[in-house]
Design a protein around this motif. Sequence first.
Motif, short mmCIF file in Angstrom:
data_model
loop_
_atom_site.label_atom_id
_atom_site.label_comp_id
_atom_site.label_asym_id
_atom_site.label_seq_id
_atom_site.Cartn_x
_atom_site.Cartn_y
_atom_site.Cartn_z
N ALA A 1 0.81 -1.23 0.00
CA ALA A 1 0.00 0.00 0.00
C ALA A 1 0.83 1.27 0.00
N VAL A 2 2.15 1.15 0.15
CA VAL A 2 2.97 2.37 0.29
C VAL A 2 4.14 2.40 -0.70
N GLN A 3 4.11 1.54 -1.69
CA GLN A 3 5.21 1.51 -2.66
C GLN A 3 5.44 2.88 -3.28
N GLY A 4 6.71 3.28 -3.35
CA GLY A 4 7.07 4.55 -3.97
C GLY A 4 7.05 5.75 -3.05
N LEU A 5 6.51 5.58 -1.83
CA LEU A 5 6.47 6.71 -0.90
C LEU A 5 7.80 6.84 -0.18
N PRO A 6 8.17 8.07 0.21
CA PRO A 6 9.38 8.24 1.02
C PRO A 6 9.30 7.40 2.29
N ASN A 7 10.40 6.75 2.62
CA ASN A 7 10.56 5.89 3.80
C ASN A 7 9.91 4.51 3.64
N ALA A 8 9.23 4.26 2.52
CA ALA A 8 8.54 2.97 2.38
C ALA A 8 9.50 1.81 2.36
N GLY A 9 10.75 2.05 2.00
CA GLY A 9 11.72 0.97 1.93
C GLY A 9 12.40 0.66 3.25
N GLU A 10 12.07 1.41 4.29
CA GLU A 10 12.69 1.15 5.59
C GLU A 10 12.21 -0.18 6.16
N ALA A 11 13.13 -0.88 6.81
CA ALA A 11 12.77 -2.14 7.46
C ALA A 11 11.95 -1.87 8.71
N GLY A 12 11.07 -2.80 9.05
CA GLY A 12 10.27 -2.67 10.26
C GLY A 12 8.81 -2.95 10.00
N GLY A 13 8.00 -2.69 11.00
CA GLY A 13 6.57 -2.92 10.91
C GLY A 13 5.83 -1.67 10.50
N LEU A 14 4.92 -1.81 9.55
CA LEU A 14 4.11 -0.71 9.04
C LEU A 14 2.78 -0.67 9.79
N SER A 15 2.41 0.51 10.28
CA SER A 15 1.14 0.68 10.99
C SER A 15 0.37 1.84 10.39
N GLY A 16 -0.85 2.03 10.86
CA GLY A 16 -1.69 3.12 10.36
C GLY A 16 -2.65 2.67 9.28
N THR A 17 -3.05 3.59 8.43
CA THR A 17 -4.08 3.33 7.42
C THR A 17 -3.84 2.06 6.60
N PRO A 18 -2.60 1.76 6.15
CA PRO A 18 -2.42 0.56 5.32
C PRO A 18 -2.77 -0.75 6.02
N VAL A 19 -2.84 -0.75 7.34
CA VAL A 19 -3.14 -1.98 8.08
C VAL A 19 -4.63 -2.16 8.31
N ARG A 20 -5.42 -1.13 8.03
CA ARG A 20 -6.84 -1.14 8.42
C ARG A 20 -7.57 -2.35 7.87
N GLY B 1 -5.42 -1.21 14.43
CA GLY B 1 -4.84 -1.03 13.11
C GLY B 1 -5.62 -0.08 12.23
N GLY B 2 -5.04 1.09 11.97
CA GLY B 2 -5.62 2.02 11.01
C GLY B 2 -6.84 2.76 11.49
N ILE B 3 -7.01 2.92 12.79
CA ILE B 3 -8.16 3.68 13.31
C ILE B 3 -7.78 5.15 13.38
N LEU B 4 -8.32 5.94 12.47
CA LEU B 4 -8.03 7.38 12.44
C LEU B 4 -9.27 8.24 12.64
N ASP B 5 -10.42 7.60 12.81
CA ASP B 5 -11.62 8.34 13.21
C ASP B 5 -12.62 7.36 13.79
N GLY B 6 -13.72 7.89 14.27
CA GLY B 6 -14.71 7.04 14.92
C GLY B 6 -15.30 5.98 14.02
N ARG B 7 -15.45 6.28 12.74
CA ARG B 7 -16.01 5.29 11.80
C ARG B 7 -15.12 4.05 11.72
N HIS B 8 -13.83 4.28 11.74
CA HIS B 8 -12.90 3.14 11.67
C HIS B 8 -13.01 2.27 12.91
N ALA B 9 -13.20 2.90 14.07
CA ALA B 9 -13.40 2.13 15.31
C ALA B 9 -14.68 1.31 15.22
#
Length: 346
Positions: free
Chosen positions: A259-278, A302-310
């Motif tokens: 979900a984040v290919q081509g974005l700055p920092n997307a190539g960093e190793a580690g766990g991705l959180s936020g909207t792409p995990v929703r 995972g990826g809860i950024l407003d009440g609807r997501h919850a």
Amino acid sequence: MSAFFQAYPLLRPALFALEPETAHTLTLSALQRVHDLGLTRRTPAPGRPVELMGLALANGVGLAAGLDKNGSHIDALGGLGFGFMEIGTVTPRPQSGNPLPRLFRLPRAEALINRMGFNNEGLDAFLANVRSSRYRARGGILGLNIGKNADTPIEKAADDYLAGLAAVYPHADYVTINISSPNTKNLRSLQGADELSELLRQLGEARDDLAARHGRRVPLAVKIAPDLDESQIDAIAELLPRHGIDGVIATNTTLSRAAVQGLPNAGEAGGLSGTPVREMSLRVIERLRRRAGPALAIIGVGGILDGRHAADKIAAGADAVQLYTGLIYRGPALVGDCVAALSVGR
């Protein structure tokens, strides 16, 4: 406190101009000062009560583990209105975690990548902070999240989890077994059916002994990854109830970068959180609920950024939710937004 909530959107550009881990530390320090001045609430945000693993929550919105690894800011974070909080991950011995930098923002995706590596001050410091906090004495529900040290061989992982469980047990309302961080080598292998069954067997037996010793049965939850396939999810849904595990936290961060290919920092190793995990977490929650039935408690993350997501997490089968990355992008007002959303239509 409402002024503090309203100020966050104005402060965010300045915070985002800082290195992420520095901004994190400064934000917690500022929240602590606000709390010390008596400007945070003393009780959870009013919402619809929830029963979770036999625990009575004032509302179903919690803080995910990772934001306060050492339990240094329990009371200050408790003033944001959460119905429950989870702190850690703590390991038996202190460890510095992975080298800096190890936390990266992807603003266009409303996401983070972290490879923190269970950096924490160890059980002794962690428990001193828990004991000195007043959150539980005021009725707050506190989960303590335990993991293994990076230099503990994976075949000895159970030793670390058993040590952690014994230490935190008297001070926890529930304990979470973190076997899903992608930032400790081989840790996710513990999610395999055979490995998980043996670990849960040992933890279940230890919990029985601790319950007899302390006169109370503390619920156990397991935190799992969003990258599991259907057969792995099905195995977990079958194993957790078999071993008396009370709940599952779905989910941790993902290794996927689709979900984040081509974005700055997307190539960093580690766990991705936020909207792409929703959507990934929703898939896991839905499958778990279908396979495990109504008895297993599910906490959606995972990826809860407003009440609807919850609310979507609850509709998928979760009993409660936890926030982390959404707080970075939306600020503390997100808590109240989610509480309000979960108070409607349940």
